[in-house]
Design a protein around this motif. Sequence first.
Motif, PDB file in Angstrom:
ATOM      1  N   GLY A   1      -1.149 -18.689  -4.983  1.00  0.00           N
ATOM      2  CA  GLY A   1      -2.556 -19.204  -5.241  1.00  0.00           C
ATOM      3  C   GLY A   1      -1.546 -19.836  -6.710  1.00  0.00           C
ATOM      4  N   SER A   2      -2.132 -20.721  -6.285  1.00  0.00           N
ATOM      5  CA  SER A   2      -1.296 -22.275  -7.880  1.00  0.00           C
ATOM      6  C   SER A   2      -2.693 -22.934  -8.267  1.00  0.00           C
ATOM      7  N   ALA A   3      -1.827 -23.403  -9.689  1.00  0.00           N
ATOM      8  CA  ALA A   3      -2.755 -24.686 -10.364  1.00  0.00           C
ATOM      9  C   ALA A   3      -1.842 -25.615  -9.518  1.00  0.00           C
ATOM     10  N   ASP A   4      -0.700 -25.991  -8.220  1.00  0.00           N
ATOM     11  CA  ASP A   4      -0.435 -27.037  -8.040  1.00  0.00           C
ATOM     12  C   ASP A   4      -0.962 -27.407  -7.109  1.00  0.00           C
ATOM     13  N   LYS A   5      -2.009 -26.809  -7.205  1.00  0.00           N
ATOM     14  CA  LYS A   5      -3.432 -27.677  -5.914  1.00  0.00           C
ATOM     15  C   LYS A   5      -3.295 -26.454  -4.474  1.00  0.00           C
ATOM     16  N   SER A   6      -2.359 -25.818  -4.351  1.00  0.00           N
ATOM     17  CA  SER A   6      -1.301 -25.223  -3.364  1.00  0.00           C
ATOM     18  C   SER A   6      -1.851 -23.679  -3.152  1.00  0.00           C
ATOM     19  N   ALA A   7      -2.062 -23.166  -2.114  1.00  0.00           N
ATOM     20  CA  ALA A   7      -2.033 -22.111  -1.444  1.00  0.00           C
ATOM     21  C   ALA A   7      -0.205 -21.299  -1.020  1.00  0.00           C
ATOM     22  N   ARG A   8       0.198 -20.704  -0.970  1.00  0.00           N
ATOM     23  CA  ARG A   8       1.298 -20.834  -0.749  1.00  0.00           C
ATOM     24  C   ARG A   8       2.033 -18.953   0.141  1.00  0.00           C
ATOM     25  N   ILE A   9       2.457 -19.374   1.834  1.00  0.00           N
ATOM     26  CA  ILE A   9       2.684 -17.583   2.272  1.00  0.00           C
ATOM     27  C   ILE A   9       4.045 -17.363   2.396  1.00  0.00           C
ATOM     28  N   TRP A  10       4.421 -16.196   1.737  1.00  0.00           N
ATOM     29  CA  TRP A  10       6.209 -15.795   1.851  1.00  0.00           C
ATOM     30  C   TRP A  10       6.424 -14.871   2.900  1.00  0.00           C
ATOM     31  N   ASP A  11       7.682 -14.595   3.169  1.00  0.00           N
ATOM     32  CA  ASP A  11       8.073 -14.145   4.212  1.00  0.00           C
ATOM     33  C   ASP A  11       8.658 -12.433   2.825  1.00  0.00           C
ATOM     34  N   VAL A  12       8.491 -11.583   3.284  1.00  0.00           N
ATOM     35  CA  VAL A  12       8.800 -10.078   2.230  1.00  0.00           C
ATOM     36  C   VAL A  12       9.643  -9.708   2.312  1.00  0.00           C
ATOM     37  N   ASN A  13      10.535 -10.300   3.352  1.00  0.00           N
ATOM     38  CA  ASN A  13      11.869  -9.934   3.676  1.00  0.00           C
ATOM     39  C   ASN A  13      12.417 -10.882   3.244  1.00  0.00           C
ATOM     40  N   THR A  14      12.904 -12.027   3.361  1.00  0.00           N
ATOM     41  CA  THR A  14      13.353 -13.308   3.436  1.00  0.00           C
ATOM     42  C   THR A  14      13.349 -13.547   2.063  1.00  0.00           C
ATOM     43  N   GLY A  15      11.842 -13.566   1.603  1.00  0.00           N
ATOM     44  CA  GLY A  15      11.397 -14.567  -0.155  1.00  0.00           C
ATOM     45  C   GLY A  15      11.147 -15.851   0.444  1.00  0.00           C
ATOM     46  N   GLU A  16      11.321 -16.417   1.814  1.00  0.00           N
ATOM     47  CA  GLU A  16      11.194 -17.939   2.097  1.00  0.00           C
ATOM     48  C   GLU A  16       9.496 -17.478   2.242  1.00  0.00           C
ATOM     49  N   CYS A  17       9.633 -19.222   2.029  1.00  0.00           N
ATOM     50  CA  CYS A  17       7.508 -19.776   1.887  1.00  0.00           C
ATOM     51  C   CYS A  17       7.496 -20.049   3.735  1.00  0.00           C
ATOM     52  N   MET A  18       6.509 -19.356   4.147  1.00  0.00           N
ATOM     53  CA  MET A  18       6.681 -19.590   5.452  1.00  0.00           C
ATOM     54  C   MET A  18       5.256 -20.750   6.224  1.00  0.00           C
TER      55      MET A  18
ATOM     56  N   TYR B   1       1.179  -1.060  -0.232  1.00  0.00           N
ATOM     57  CA  TYR B   1      -0.139  -0.126  -0.239  1.00  0.00           C
ATOM     58  C   TYR B   1       0.909   1.262   0.452  1.00  0.00           C
ATOM     59  N   THR B   2       2.479   1.783   0.678  1.00  0.00           N
ATOM     60  CA  THR B   2       3.024   2.708  -0.237  1.00  0.00           C
ATOM     61  C   THR B   2       3.126   2.412  -1.263  1.00  0.00           C
ATOM     62  N   GLY B   3       2.983   1.831  -1.586  1.00  0.00           N
ATOM     63  CA  GLY B   3       3.895   1.835  -3.330  1.00  0.00           C
ATOM     64  C   GLY B   3       5.576   1.458  -3.924  1.00  0.00           C
ATOM     65  N   GLN B   4       6.097   0.829  -2.477  1.00  0.00           N
ATOM     66  CA  GLN B   4       7.069   0.623  -2.870  1.00  0.00           C
ATOM     67  C   GLN B   4       7.761  -0.602  -3.649  1.00  0.00           C
ATOM     68  N   GLN B   5       6.881  -2.117  -3.160  1.00  0.00           N
ATOM     69  CA  GLN B   5       6.729  -2.920  -3.399  1.00  0.00           C
ATOM     70  C   GLN B   5       6.616  -3.407  -4.429  1.00  0.00           C
ATOM     71  N   ILE B   6       6.773  -4.174  -4.920  1.00  0.00           N
ATOM     72  CA  ILE B   6       5.357  -5.227  -6.591  1.00  0.00           C
ATOM     73  C   ILE B   6       5.722  -6.066  -6.160  1.00  0.00           C
TER      74      ILE B   6
ATOM     75  N   THR C   1      13.898   1.062  -7.480  1.00  0.00           N
ATOM     76  CA  THR C   1      15.109   0.851  -7.801  1.00  0.00           C
ATOM     77  C   THR C   1      14.517  -0.138  -9.177  1.00  0.00           C
ATOM     78  N   GLN C   2      13.537  -0.956  -9.000  1.00  0.00           N
ATOM     79  CA  GLN C   2      12.871  -1.553  -9.961  1.00  0.00           C
ATOM     80  C   GLN C   2      13.818  -2.757 -10.387  1.00  0.00           C
ATOM     81  N   LYS C   3      14.806  -3.055  -8.769  1.00  0.00           N
ATOM     82  CA  LYS C   3      15.171  -4.939  -8.853  1.00  0.00           C
ATOM     83  C   LYS C   3      14.209  -5.479  -7.934  1.00  0.00           C
ATOM     84  N   THR C   4      14.741  -6.645  -8.776  1.00  0.00           N
ATOM     85  CA  THR C   4      14.309  -7.613  -7.864  1.00  0.00           C
ATOM     86  C   THR C   4      14.779  -7.645  -6.783  1.00  0.00           C
ATOM     87  N   ILE C   5      13.895  -7.943  -5.900  1.00  0.00           N
ATOM     88  CA  ILE C   5      14.032  -8.003  -3.996  1.00  0.00           C
ATOM     89  C   ILE C   5      13.988  -9.344  -3.088  1.00  0.00           C
ATOM     90  N   ALA C   6      13.618 -10.022  -3.886  1.00  0.00           N
ATOM     91  CA  ALA C   6      13.351 -11.707  -3.801  1.00  0.00           C
ATOM     92  C   ALA C   6      12.379 -12.211  -4.856  1.00  0.00           C
TER      93      ALA C   6
END
Length: 440
Positions: free
Chosen positions: A388-405, A338-343, A359-364
């Motif tokens: 949400g994916s065609a692999d039948k699962s939904a996943r939650i990710w940490d924005v800072n680390t990019g890890e699947c939580m 919502y701050t518009g700083q990440q996409i 910066t338009q760089k990839t963060i994760a």
Amino acid sequence: MSKHLKVTFQCYVLINCIFWALLLVMRLKRFLLRYYPPGIILEYEQGGQVKTKSIDLLDLASTDDALSIAQNLSLKEPLITQTRIPQVQKLVTKLQEKIGSTGDRQFYLFKVLRAHILPLTNVAFNKSGSCFITGSYDRTCKVWDTASGEELQTLEGHRNVVYAIAFNNPYGNKVATGSFDKTCKLWNAETGQCYFTYRGHTSEIVCLSFNPQSTVIATGSMDATTKLWDVQSGQELSTLSGHSGEIICLSFNTHGDQVLTGSFDNTVCLWDVHTGQQTNTLIGHRGEIANAHFNFDCSLIATASMDRSCKLWDVRTGHCIATLRGHEDEVFDIGFNYTGQQIVSASADATARIYDAGTQKTIAVLEGHESEVSKVSFNPQGTHVLSGSADKSARIWDVNTGECMQVLEGHTDEIFSCVYNYEGDTILTGSKDNTCRIWR
Ligand SMILES: *[C@@H]1O[C@H](CO)[C@@H](O)[C@H](O)[C@H]1NC(C)=O
Ligand SMILES: *[C@@H]1O[C@H](CO)[C@@H](O)[C@H](O)[C@H]1NC(C)=O
Ligand SMILES: *[C@@H]1O[C@H](CO)[C@@H](O)[C@H](O)[C@H]1NC(C)=O
């Protein structure tokens, strides 16, 4: 001029001045808090009408001094008088407490709803998250109670797939449905009564939205037009013609005076909601548009395209600011925090990516899904991403680390739709397996 006339005239001017002064005088009625994104809404009375204005505090940090913020706001905003400062200080503190929370929680499967007899198309919450709606290939839309999982209403009447659905949030008392039968219907969410059937499109309706004031519905169709409809009267307001391909997405800006439409003609058009005139065309993608959104302050638009890239655009000039690369296949979805700083973007290459809008760089790169990722969004706190994916699962990710939580597993077919509620403490997933799952 006779003396009498002069006095009469002076009186007339004076009365007029008083009249206008009374019309202009603003009387504060109350403050409302908005958590996501953080802001204070001022409800005030002017000339007998109740109006609102919002003070956005997108940059508010939990470490800022609340009193000094309240004092600064009082300098800029005449409705916040000296005596109101302590009250505003309290509100700012409340917002800061909310911002301080990370939204961290472990979601568990709360309920499985055998919602429809055919696959689901879309799911959506009302603002509080107390109810939600599901659209389906079975030609119905259903209204559900989140806490009990009880079906409250079946909205029946469409003659083909109900593809696009929406609540008139924040009110949540009306539902709009867009169908492959080329019509849009407006319903009473509580009684299931159909108020209007909006006719005029000559092909399937695939996207729709209420404007933020909930007075207008926009529908996008395979007939390459977008139509604006009046919620109150049921009348067509305008047809937005100009695209040479099917409309696949549309979105209002925060003020509701502009709407964007994305098309299979590879462009996004901007329209003035009041005049129905096209104000700009965003040209640059070399494949169909899949989705497009404004950021909260309406200065930027992010687009996702089948050409495997995302682009960032300046709303004022219509120029492309940057191309966000990295995906190795079609990009299906995109969203701002919502701050518009990440996409965040979702792709057929089975990944989601987070970019820095500045910066338009990839963060994760969010890697883990085993098939196409069709839906992606930030949680309201901006700390996690839901995919949400065609692999039948939904996943939650940490924005800072990019890890699947967390992996939300259980659906037996593709997930078409997944959303957070406004508070970010409930998730809804809708699948091709005809069910919908509530996670809390
Ligand atoms: C209030 O305004 C002053 C002067 O513009 C500025 O220096 C200060 O940082 C502001 N305080 C906060 C907390 O925003
Ligand atoms: C949610 O929807 C229900 C039923 O339509 C409504 O009664 C309730 O007020 C809504 N809540 C919000 C805040 O949207
Ligand atoms: C959005 O992204 C910015 C930049 O990384 C971050 O500082 C901010 O906390 C995020 N805001 C929210 C709450 O979405």
